[in-house]
Structures are given as structure tokens and as C-alpha cells.
Motif scaffolding. Structure first.
Motif, PDB file in Angstrom:
ATOM      1  N   ILE A  70      10.103   3.732   0.029  1.00 21.91           N
ATOM      2  CA  ILE A  70       8.802   4.382  -0.125  1.00 21.91           C
ATOM      3  C   ILE A  70       8.177   4.033  -1.476  1.00 21.91           C
ATOM      4  O   ILE A  70       6.988   3.704  -1.559  1.00 21.91           O
ATOM      5  N   GLY A  71       8.969   4.081  -2.533  1.00 18.95           N
ATOM      6  CA  GLY A  71       8.450   3.742  -3.857  1.00 18.95           C
ATOM      7  C   GLY A  71       8.025   2.292  -3.959  1.00 18.95           C
ATOM      8  O   GLY A  71       6.946   1.978  -4.486  1.00 18.95           O
ATOM      9  N   LEU A  93       3.961  -2.167  -4.049  1.00 18.82           N
ATOM     10  CA  LEU A  93       3.503  -3.417  -3.455  1.00 18.82           C
ATOM     11  C   LEU A  93       2.147  -3.272  -2.776  1.00 18.82           C
ATOM     12  O   LEU A  93       1.370  -4.230  -2.725  1.00 18.82           O
ATOM     13  N   ASN A  94       1.824  -2.090  -2.269  1.00 19.88           N
ATOM     14  CA  ASN A  94       0.477  -1.867  -1.733  1.00 19.88           C
ATOM     15  C   ASN A  94      -0.568  -1.994  -2.832  1.00 19.88           C
ATOM     16  O   ASN A  94      -1.620  -2.589  -2.632  1.00 19.88           O
ATOM     17  N   ARG A  95      -0.274  -1.433  -4.001  1.00 13.14           N
ATOM     18  CA  ARG A  95      -1.216  -1.556  -5.123  1.00 13.14           C
ATOM     19  C   ARG A  95      -1.323  -2.996  -5.598  1.00 13.14           C
ATOM     20  O   ARG A  95      -2.404  -3.463  -5.944  1.00 13.14           O
ATOM     21  N   LEU A 144      -0.756 -10.242  -3.871  1.00 10.60           N
ATOM     22  CA  LEU A 144      -0.140 -10.585  -2.585  1.00 10.60           C
ATOM     23  C   LEU A 144      -1.234 -10.892  -1.561  1.00 10.60           C
ATOM     24  O   LEU A 144      -2.366 -10.429  -1.694  1.00 10.60           O
ATOM     25  N   ALA A 145      -0.881 -11.628  -0.553  1.00 14.12           N
ATOM     26  CA  ALA A 145      -1.832 -11.960   0.503  1.00 14.12           C
ATOM     27  C   ALA A 145      -2.234 -10.695   1.269  1.00 14.12           C
ATOM     28  O   ALA A 145      -1.455  -9.745   1.397  1.00 14.12           O
ATOM     29  N   GLY A 191      -0.112   2.797  11.895  1.00 12.25           N
ATOM     30  CA  GLY A 191      -1.051   2.711  10.788  1.00 12.25           C
ATOM     31  C   GLY A 191      -0.407   2.512   9.427  1.00 12.25           C
ATOM     32  O   GLY A 191      -1.059   2.709   8.402  1.00 12.25           O
ATOM     33  N   THR A 192       0.847   2.141   9.401  1.00 11.77           N
ATOM     34  CA  THR A 192       1.534   1.912   8.127  1.00 11.77           C
ATOM     35  C   THR A 192       1.521   0.426   7.780  1.00 11.77           C
ATOM     36  O   THR A 192       1.181  -0.416   8.603  1.00 11.77           O
ATOM     37  N   SER A 193       1.886   0.118   6.555  1.00  7.19           N
ATOM     38  CA  SER A 193       1.989  -1.283   6.139  1.00  7.19           C
ATOM     39  C   SER A 193       3.377  -1.794   6.522  1.00  7.19           C
ATOM     40  O   SER A 193       4.240  -2.010   5.679  1.00  7.19           O
ATOM     41  N   SER A 194       3.578  -1.988   7.807  1.00  9.76           N
ATOM     42  CA  SER A 194       4.908  -2.307   8.338  1.00  9.76           C
ATOM     43  C   SER A 194       5.422  -3.655   7.847  1.00  9.76           C
ATOM     44  O   SER A 194       6.627  -3.837   7.716  1.00  9.76           O
TER      45      SER A 194
END
Length: 85
Positions: A18-19, A24-26, A33-34, A45-48
Motif C-alpha cells: 500500500i505504501g 509510485l502513483n505520485r 513513470l509511464a 478501479g485500482t492501479s493494478s
């Protein structure tokens, strides 16, 4: 004893995923990141893609180190020192 240890470590792994996913989303939002990584899952709806990449990297790390706690600790210490540099 083994079951309790597994449950405790599973919680730690979940927290790490989760952390790392948040960080990595930020990073992906900043364009490092691409954008492919940020595409949401159709159903949840998650960043799977990020989560799958993190899980694979964690498993590879465990397999490569063969679960050697000292080696993993040294790698963690190296990462902390490298982040300061």
C-alpha cells in the motif's frame, strides 16, 4: 507458531504494498513513470499494474536473496544510505 508468524508478516507485506503503491502513483503523476501504470482496473478501479509490479518485485527479491535476513537487511541499509546521497 508458523501460522501466527505468517499472519503477522502478511500484514507487513500488505502495508508495504500500500505504501509503495502510493509513492509510485505520485511518481507516475509527476511523469517519471509511464502513464500505462496509472490505468485503472476495469472492475475495481485500482492501479493494478503498479500493485502487480510491486508484488512481483517483492517475490523476486525474496527468491534471489533466498530469504537471507542478513542480506535483506544489508540491502535495506544500502538503500537508506543511497537515498541520503
Amino acid at each position: 507458531m508458523v501460522l501466527v508468524g505468517t499472519l503477522i508478516l502478511a500484514g507487513a507485506v500488505n502495508t508495504a504494498i500500500i505504501g509503495s503503491n502510493g509513492v509510485l502513483n505520485r511518481v507516475a503523476e509527476d511523469g517519471v513513470l509511464a502513464d500505462w501504470f496509472r490505468v485503472p482496473h476495469k472492475r475495481f478501479g485500482t492501479s493494478s499494474r503498479l500493485i502487480n509490479m510491486l508484488v512481483i518485485m517483492q517475490l523476486v527479491t525474496i527468491v534471489v536473496s533466498r530469504g537471507d535476513v542478513y542480506m535483506l537487511g544489508e540491502a535495506y541499509a544500502f538503500g537508506v544510505v543511497w537515498s541520503f546521497a
